[in-house]
Design a protein around this motif. Sequence first.
Motif, PDB file in Angstrom:
ATOM      1  N   ALA A   1       0.803  -1.187   0.060  1.00 48.75           N
ATOM      2  CA  ALA A   1       0.067  -0.076  -0.130  1.00 48.75           C
ATOM      3  C   ALA A   1       0.849   1.301  -0.087  1.00 48.75           C
ATOM      4  O   ALA A   1       1.766   1.306   0.672  1.00 48.75           O
ATOM      5  CB  ALA A   1      -1.051  -0.244   1.084  1.00 48.75           C
ATOM      6  N   GLY A   2       0.483   2.235  -0.874  1.00 50.28           N
ATOM      7  CA  GLY A   2       1.092   3.661  -0.760  1.00 50.28           C
ATOM      8  C   GLY A   2       2.462   3.472  -1.149  1.00 50.28           C
ATOM      9  O   GLY A   2       3.262   4.485  -1.075  1.00 50.28           O
ATOM     10  N   SER A   3       2.868   2.482  -1.864  1.00 52.86           N
ATOM     11  CA  SER A   3       4.440   2.535  -2.572  1.00 52.86           C
ATOM     12  C   SER A   3       4.548   3.349  -3.721  1.00 52.86           C
ATOM     13  O   SER A   3       5.851   3.868  -4.245  1.00 52.86           O
ATOM     14  CB  SER A   3       4.886   1.141  -2.755  1.00 52.86           C
ATOM     15  OG  SER A   3       4.167   0.588  -3.884  1.00 52.86           O
TER      16      SER A   3
ATOM     17  N   GLY B   1      -3.491   8.090  -4.208  1.00 55.19           N
ATOM     18  CA  GLY B   1      -3.500   8.126  -2.936  1.00 55.19           C
ATOM     19  C   GLY B   1      -4.015   7.086  -2.194  1.00 55.19           C
ATOM     20  O   GLY B   1      -3.313   6.319  -1.653  1.00 55.19           O
ATOM     21  N   TYR B   2      -5.226   6.424  -2.296  1.00 56.64           N
ATOM     22  CA  TYR B   2      -5.730   5.537  -1.390  1.00 56.64           C
ATOM     23  C   TYR B   2      -6.255   4.403  -2.305  1.00 56.64           C
ATOM     24  O   TYR B   2      -7.733   4.483  -2.733  1.00 56.64           O
ATOM     25  CB  TYR B   2      -6.722   5.962  -0.449  1.00 56.64           C
ATOM     26  CG  TYR B   2      -6.917   5.158   0.889  1.00 56.64           C
ATOM     27  CD1 TYR B   2      -5.649   5.125   1.942  1.00 56.64           C
ATOM     28  CD2 TYR B   2      -7.983   4.263   0.596  1.00 56.64           C
ATOM     29  CE1 TYR B   2      -6.259   4.182   2.783  1.00 56.64           C
ATOM     30  CE2 TYR B   2      -8.062   3.585   1.857  1.00 56.64           C
ATOM     31  CZ  TYR B   2      -7.287   3.343   2.949  1.00 56.64           C
ATOM     32  OH  TYR B   2      -7.785   2.528   3.928  1.00 56.64           O
TER      33      TYR B   2
ATOM     34  N   HIS C   1      -4.822  -2.087   1.703  1.00 57.62           N
ATOM     35  CA  HIS C   1      -4.575  -1.009   2.932  1.00 57.62           C
ATOM     36  C   HIS C   1      -5.427  -1.603   4.173  1.00 57.62           C
ATOM     37  O   HIS C   1      -6.064  -2.327   4.089  1.00 57.62           O
ATOM     38  CB  HIS C   1      -5.182   0.381   2.670  1.00 57.62           C
ATOM     39  CG  HIS C   1      -4.517   1.105   1.723  1.00 57.62           C
ATOM     40  ND1 HIS C   1      -3.727   2.384   1.927  1.00 57.62           N
ATOM     41  CD2 HIS C   1      -4.390   1.031   0.224  1.00 57.62           C
ATOM     42  CE1 HIS C   1      -3.386   2.799   0.861  1.00 57.62           C
ATOM     43  NE2 HIS C   1      -3.462   2.071  -0.211  1.00 57.62           N
TER      44      HIS C   1
ATOM     45  N   ARG D   1       8.573   1.316  -1.578  1.00 61.23           N
ATOM     46  CA  ARG D   1       8.683   2.709  -1.179  1.00 61.23           C
ATOM     47  C   ARG D   1       9.517   3.087  -0.697  1.00 61.23           C
ATOM     48  O   ARG D   1      10.187   2.356   0.512  1.00 61.23           O
ATOM     49  CB  ARG D   1       7.392   2.887  -0.147  1.00 61.23           C
ATOM     50  CG  ARG D   1       7.300   4.316   0.397  1.00 61.23           C
ATOM     51  CD  ARG D   1       6.115   4.388   1.366  1.00 61.23           C
ATOM     52  NE  ARG D   1       6.052   3.824   2.502  1.00 61.23           N
ATOM     53  CZ  ARG D   1       6.339   4.186   3.630  1.00 61.23           C
ATOM     54  NH1 ARG D   1       6.898   4.972   3.757  1.00 61.23           N
ATOM     55  NH2 ARG D   1       6.360   3.302   4.721  1.00 61.23           N
TER      56      ARG D   1
ATOM     57  N   ASN E   1       5.841   8.436   3.333  1.00 62.26           N
ATOM     58  CA  ASN E   1       4.492   8.679   3.028  1.00 62.26           C
ATOM     59  C   ASN E   1       3.619   8.803   4.172  1.00 62.26           C
ATOM     60  O   ASN E   1       3.368   7.819   5.200  1.00 62.26           O
ATOM     61  CB  ASN E   1       3.895   7.503   2.112  1.00 62.26           C
ATOM     62  CG  ASN E   1       2.610   7.572   1.512  1.00 62.26           C
ATOM     63  OD1 ASN E   1       1.894   8.713   1.914  1.00 62.26           O
ATOM     64  ND2 ASN E   1       2.264   6.886   0.496  1.00 62.26           N
TER      65      ASN E   1
ATOM     66  N   ALA F   1       0.593   8.929   4.931  1.00 60.09           N
ATOM     67  CA  ALA F   1      -0.512   8.057   4.835  1.00 60.09           C
ATOM     68  C   ALA F   1      -0.227   6.664   5.037  1.00 60.09           C
ATOM     69  O   ALA F   1      -1.267   5.924   5.219  1.00 60.09           O
ATOM     70  CB  ALA F   1      -1.531   8.191   3.329  1.00 60.09           C
ATOM     71  N   VAL F   2       0.755   6.278   5.119  1.00 56.11           N
ATOM     72  CA  VAL F   2       1.319   4.896   5.549  1.00 56.11           C
ATOM     73  C   VAL F   2       2.175   4.925   6.359  1.00 56.11           C
ATOM     74  O   VAL F   2       2.910   5.826   6.936  1.00 56.11           O
ATOM     75  CB  VAL F   2       2.063   4.251   4.296  1.00 56.11           C
ATOM     76  CG1 VAL F   2       2.368   2.941   4.554  1.00 56.11           C
ATOM     77  CG2 VAL F   2       1.457   4.337   3.048  1.00 56.11           C
TER      78      VAL F   2
END
Length: 346
Positions: A9-11, A28-29, A71, A97, A101, A103-104
């Motif tokens: 997620a989020g990489s 984003g998500y 996520h 990643r 980030n 968000a992560v």
Amino acid sequence: MKIGLVGFAGSGKTTVFNTMTGLDVPVGYGGEVRLGAVRVPDERIDRLSKIFSPKKTTYAEIAFCDVPGEHGSGKKGLSPRGLQQIRDQEALCLVIRDFDNPAVEGTPDPLGDLEAFHAECVFADLEIVDKRLERARKEQAPQAEISAFATAHAALETEKPIRAVPEAELDRGFLKGFGLLSDRPLLVAVNVDESRAADSMPDPLARRIEEIHAAGLTLCASVEADIAAMPEADQAQFIADLGLQSSALDRFIRTAYGLLDLISFFTVGPDEVRAWTIRRGTKARRAAGKIHSDLERGFIRAEVIPYATFIEHGSENAVKAAGKLQVEGQDYIVQDGDILHVRFNI
Ligand SMILES: Nc1nc2c(ncn2[C@@H]2O[C@H](COP(=O)(O)OP(=O)(O)OP(=O)(O)O)[C@@H](O)[C@H]2O)c(=O)[nH]1
Ligand SMILES: [Mg+2]
């Protein structure tokens, strides 16, 4: 060729996807699985197109599939649904990643993520191969089949990916259709922070990538996205200012062609100048089948002009007059840059 962009997620998968395809999918998500194609730039096609002024010029293409990460709290893995989507891809590009980030959760851990992804693929494969081997033994399947699964099993048990097993030791025909993940060619894209946009791959990562028979490159997806959004005339200067050799797209395509051992051959004429992508070592008859199945079925011969020879003489007639036209049979191994004219009869 179909490459799946995968990773946790989020990489930065969707950002990479946008950069490569020129699309503008929201980042984003999570999100949905998206498909996009990239035109493979090729100066030889540019030049042939100028010479023939065809109605249509067609470059080779790479299809990308952006698979969203999973996520959720404490989860760092691939969902069964995610795994299934990955199985459909011919080659995998793991986006890792290496930037903060918000968000992560957690600081970036590229080596840890590479290890985690590799382990997931190996375990998922081991489960399939284990079951299959047991069944093959019970049903007294042909020895060759049992031995193929046993070889794959032995590799996986020592956490080696199946792609590391040489062709001579493993009859991959038996493994077809099982969607084994660790047998897929793997390209690792380390997505770094803006401040390190031009850095090369850190040693421990480079070593591990080599050990698992993958290829790697670093890029900063957000900077590359900025480059891709610029007018083409400004791009080269910006790339040079950053200390980069070339855009991520260029580097990506070159790495992918090397990893997958791909080459291009061309067809030319007043209607279309076109590039076709094949694996190195493909014979003329198979290559003709790329163009149309009739050409493979009714194959008689291929008239071949290597690109350099064509440019040297300037036209097909001049090549013929110089006695440089190669007339090849079905077993001729097509070379990178060959201009092919297939004679066939059905
Ligand atoms: N600073 C920085 N931010 C980035 C970079 N690449 C992506 N991001 C940001 O990281 C966030 C997630 O990027 P996405 O491309 O959506 O990541 P993803 O891997 O597709 O995420 P999922 O699909 O949800 O797993 C976005 O806010 C991006 O703008 C980068 O190289 N540097
Ligand atoms: Mg995404």
